[in-house]
Write a protein that holds these residues in place. Structure first.
Motif, PDB file in Angstrom:
ATOM      1  N   LEU A  22     -50.430  18.214 -57.316  1.00  0.00           N
ATOM      2  CA  LEU A  22     -49.934  17.824 -55.999  1.00  0.00           C
ATOM      3  C   LEU A  22     -50.100  16.325 -55.757  1.00  0.00           C
ATOM      4  O   LEU A  22     -49.245  15.685 -55.137  1.00  0.00           O
ATOM      5  CB  LEU A  22     -50.655  18.618 -54.904  1.00  0.00           C
ATOM      6  CG  LEU A  22     -50.307  20.104 -54.805  1.00  0.00           C
ATOM      7  CD1 LEU A  22     -51.143  20.786 -53.724  1.00  0.00           C
ATOM      8  CD2 LEU A  22     -48.819  20.297 -54.510  1.00  0.00           C
ATOM      9  N   ALA A  23     -51.185  15.778 -56.237  1.00  0.00           N
ATOM     10  CA  ALA A  23     -51.413  14.339 -56.082  1.00  0.00           C
ATOM     11  C   ALA A  23     -50.382  13.539 -56.872  1.00  0.00           C
ATOM     12  O   ALA A  23     -49.853  12.525 -56.391  1.00  0.00           O
ATOM     13  CB  ALA A  23     -52.822  13.982 -56.541  1.00  0.00           C
ATOM     14  N   LYS A  47     -45.362  10.313 -57.017  1.00  0.00           N
ATOM     15  CA  LYS A  47     -44.015  10.193 -57.597  1.00  0.00           C
ATOM     16  C   LYS A  47     -42.965  10.127 -56.490  1.00  0.00           C
ATOM     17  O   LYS A  47     -41.990   9.356 -56.585  1.00  0.00           O
ATOM     18  CB  LYS A  47     -43.747  11.405 -58.495  1.00  0.00           C
ATOM     19  CG  LYS A  47     -42.351  11.414 -59.137  1.00  0.00           C
ATOM     20  CD  LYS A  47     -42.138  10.223 -60.052  1.00  0.00           C
ATOM     21  CE  LYS A  47     -40.923  10.415 -60.960  1.00  0.00           C
ATOM     22  NZ  LYS A  47     -39.677  10.681 -60.236  1.00  0.00           N
ATOM     23  N   SER A  48     -43.148  10.892 -55.412  1.00  0.00           N
ATOM     24  CA  SER A  48     -42.184  10.843 -54.307  1.00  0.00           C
ATOM     25  C   SER A  48     -42.198   9.467 -53.636  1.00  0.00           C
ATOM     26  O   SER A  48     -41.152   8.976 -53.197  1.00  0.00           O
ATOM     27  CB  SER A  48     -42.496  11.938 -53.286  1.00  0.00           C
ATOM     28  OG  SER A  48     -43.680  11.662 -52.550  1.00  0.00           O
ATOM     29  N   TYR A  49     -43.368   8.842 -53.569  1.00  0.00           N
ATOM     30  CA  TYR A  49     -43.460   7.495 -53.008  1.00  0.00           C
ATOM     31  C   TYR A  49     -42.775   6.479 -53.922  1.00  0.00           C
ATOM     32  O   TYR A  49     -42.057   5.587 -53.451  1.00  0.00           O
ATOM     33  CB  TYR A  49     -44.921   7.104 -52.811  1.00  0.00           C
ATOM     34  CG  TYR A  49     -45.642   7.819 -51.695  1.00  0.00           C
ATOM     35  CD1 TYR A  49     -44.949   8.595 -50.758  1.00  0.00           C
ATOM     36  CD2 TYR A  49     -47.021   7.729 -51.555  1.00  0.00           C
ATOM     37  CE1 TYR A  49     -45.620   9.247 -49.726  1.00  0.00           C
ATOM     38  CE2 TYR A  49     -47.700   8.373 -50.521  1.00  0.00           C
ATOM     39  CZ  TYR A  49     -46.999   9.135 -49.615  1.00  0.00           C
ATOM     40  OH  TYR A  49     -47.671   9.774 -48.594  1.00  0.00           O
ATOM     41  N   GLY A  58     -43.808   7.777 -66.460  1.00  0.00           N
ATOM     42  CA  GLY A  58     -44.497   8.980 -66.913  1.00  0.00           C
ATOM     43  C   GLY A  58     -45.580   9.418 -65.958  1.00  0.00           C
ATOM     44  O   GLY A  58     -46.132   8.618 -65.207  1.00  0.00           O
ATOM     45  N   GLU A  59     -45.867  10.729 -65.985  1.00  0.00           N
ATOM     46  CA  GLU A  59     -46.955  11.319 -65.211  1.00  0.00           C
ATOM     47  C   GLU A  59     -47.865  12.061 -66.181  1.00  0.00           C
ATOM     48  O   GLU A  59     -47.387  12.764 -67.070  1.00  0.00           O
ATOM     49  CB  GLU A  59     -46.416  12.301 -64.179  1.00  0.00           C
ATOM     50  CG  GLU A  59     -45.376  11.745 -63.232  1.00  0.00           C
ATOM     51  CD  GLU A  59     -44.742  12.853 -62.416  1.00  0.00           C
ATOM     52  OE1 GLU A  59     -45.485  13.729 -61.906  1.00  0.00           O
ATOM     53  OE2 GLU A  59     -43.505  12.877 -62.307  1.00  0.00           O
ATOM     54  N   PHE A  60     -49.179  11.918 -66.006  1.00  0.00           N
ATOM     55  CA  PHE A  60     -50.118  12.491 -66.962  1.00  0.00           C
ATOM     56  C   PHE A  60     -51.282  13.171 -66.248  1.00  0.00           C
ATOM     57  O   PHE A  60     -51.865  12.602 -65.328  1.00  0.00           O
ATOM     58  CB  PHE A  60     -50.660  11.408 -67.898  1.00  0.00           C
ATOM     59  CG  PHE A  60     -49.594  10.711 -68.689  1.00  0.00           C
ATOM     60  CD1 PHE A  60     -49.179  11.206 -69.914  1.00  0.00           C
ATOM     61  CD2 PHE A  60     -48.994   9.563 -68.188  1.00  0.00           C
ATOM     62  CE1 PHE A  60     -48.185  10.572 -70.638  1.00  0.00           C
ATOM     63  CE2 PHE A  60     -48.002   8.918 -68.905  1.00  0.00           C
ATOM     64  CZ  PHE A  60     -47.594   9.418 -70.129  1.00  0.00           C
ATOM     65  N   GLU A  61     -51.597  14.380 -66.706  1.00  0.00           N
ATOM     66  CA  GLU A  61     -52.774  15.086 -66.223  1.00  0.00           C
ATOM     67  C   GLU A  61     -54.012  14.627 -66.970  1.00  0.00           C
ATOM     68  O   GLU A  61     -55.083  14.471 -66.397  1.00  0.00           O
ATOM     69  CB  GLU A  61     -52.576  16.595 -66.395  1.00  0.00           C
ATOM     70  CG  GLU A  61     -53.767  17.432 -65.963  1.00  0.00           C
ATOM     71  CD  GLU A  61     -53.535  18.920 -66.149  1.00  0.00           C
ATOM     72  OE1 GLU A  61     -54.464  19.703 -65.866  1.00  0.00           O
ATOM     73  OE2 GLU A  61     -52.435  19.296 -66.585  1.00  0.00           O
ATOM     74  N   ASN A  62     -53.838  14.381 -68.270  1.00  0.00           N
ATOM     75  CA  ASN A  62     -54.923  13.926 -69.132  1.00  0.00           C
ATOM     76  C   ASN A  62     -54.723  12.438 -69.432  1.00  0.00           C
ATOM     77  O   ASN A  62     -53.699  12.059 -70.012  1.00  0.00           O
ATOM     78  CB  ASN A  62     -54.929  14.726 -70.430  1.00  0.00           C
ATOM     79  CG  ASN A  62     -56.103  14.388 -71.332  1.00  0.00           C
ATOM     80  OD1 ASN A  62     -56.693  13.317 -71.228  1.00  0.00           O
ATOM     81  ND2 ASN A  62     -56.447  15.300 -72.216  1.00  0.00           N
TER      82      ASN A  62
END
Length: 225
Positions: free
Chosen positions: A12-13, A18-20, A31-35
């Protein structure tokens, strides 16, 4: 245009940030990363201007990951815990965003990055090289050439060698083309340091730098008109 990535173990964070990012036409999410460790490969091959980096993550703390990124990459820390603010600023973070993050506060942080990048591009005649935990500020004019070796690059300067964890591609995008040029998949050279061309090798300070076939004609036309 600024390139960014988002690193946060909470989905969610990441979605909120990403929406901002998508609302701003001068900011692109690469890119977006969890790790955080999964982001290292992208950082090595892409020129990333800013990282939105969570501090408290199970795989690796953001404050520890920040020590691994290229020196020119700006960091904006994000966290739900205000007690981590001091750690963030001690690492020279551009800003520190406390969750929940509003768009207005996000925009303020991004504008700080935007202004620092513009100043750097307009006035800087140096590059800051991160080698391990050390930072080296080197004048462009002191760099003779740069050699890539696997996941690292070595800067050969007037005062010795400096090794850094970075890709040659990202360096090529960040160095001024008026002073530097790619001549081989493993080499970038300082044009002003070239003293000759012997066969397919450039000569810099008695060192022979190989020139790839794909670069050869361009090298001759640019350096030996």
């Amino acid at each position: 245009m600024l390139n960014c990535i988002i690193i946060d173990d909470e989905e969610l964070a990441r979605a909120l940030l990403k929406s901002y990012v998508d609302k701003l036409n001068f900011l692109t999410c690469k890119g977006e990363f969890e790790n955080p460790l999964e982001a290292l490969s992208l950082l090595k091959n892409e020129n990333i201007d800013v990282i939105f980096l969570d501090i408290q993550m199970p795989q690796l703390r953001g404050t520890d990951f920040a020590k691994l990124v290229p020196a020119q990459t700006r960091i904006i820390f994000t966290t739900a815990y205000s007690e981590y603010a001091l750690d963030g600023f001690e690492l020279n973070a551009v800003d520190y965003l406390l969750k929940p993050i509003t768009f207005e506060r996000f925009l303020t942080a991004v504008n700080k990055v935007n202004s620092t990048v513009e100043v750097s591009q307009n006035t800087s005649q140096t590059i800051t090289i991160k080698s391990g935990y050390d930072l080296h500020k080197v004048k462009f004019e002191d760099i003779q050439y740069i050699k890539s070796d696997s996941e690292y690059v070595t800067f050969y300067t007037e005062n010795g060698k400096i090794m850094a964890y970075q890709s040659l591609k990202s360096l090529e995008e960040s160095l001024p083309p008026s002073q530097f040029m790619r001549v081989h998949r493993s080499y970038i050279i300082n044009k002003a340091k070239v003293t000759g061309l012997k066969g397919r090798d450039l000569v810099i300070a008695a060192t022979k730098i190989p020139v790839s076939d794909s670069y050869y004609e361009h090298v001759k036309e640019t350096l030996f008109k």
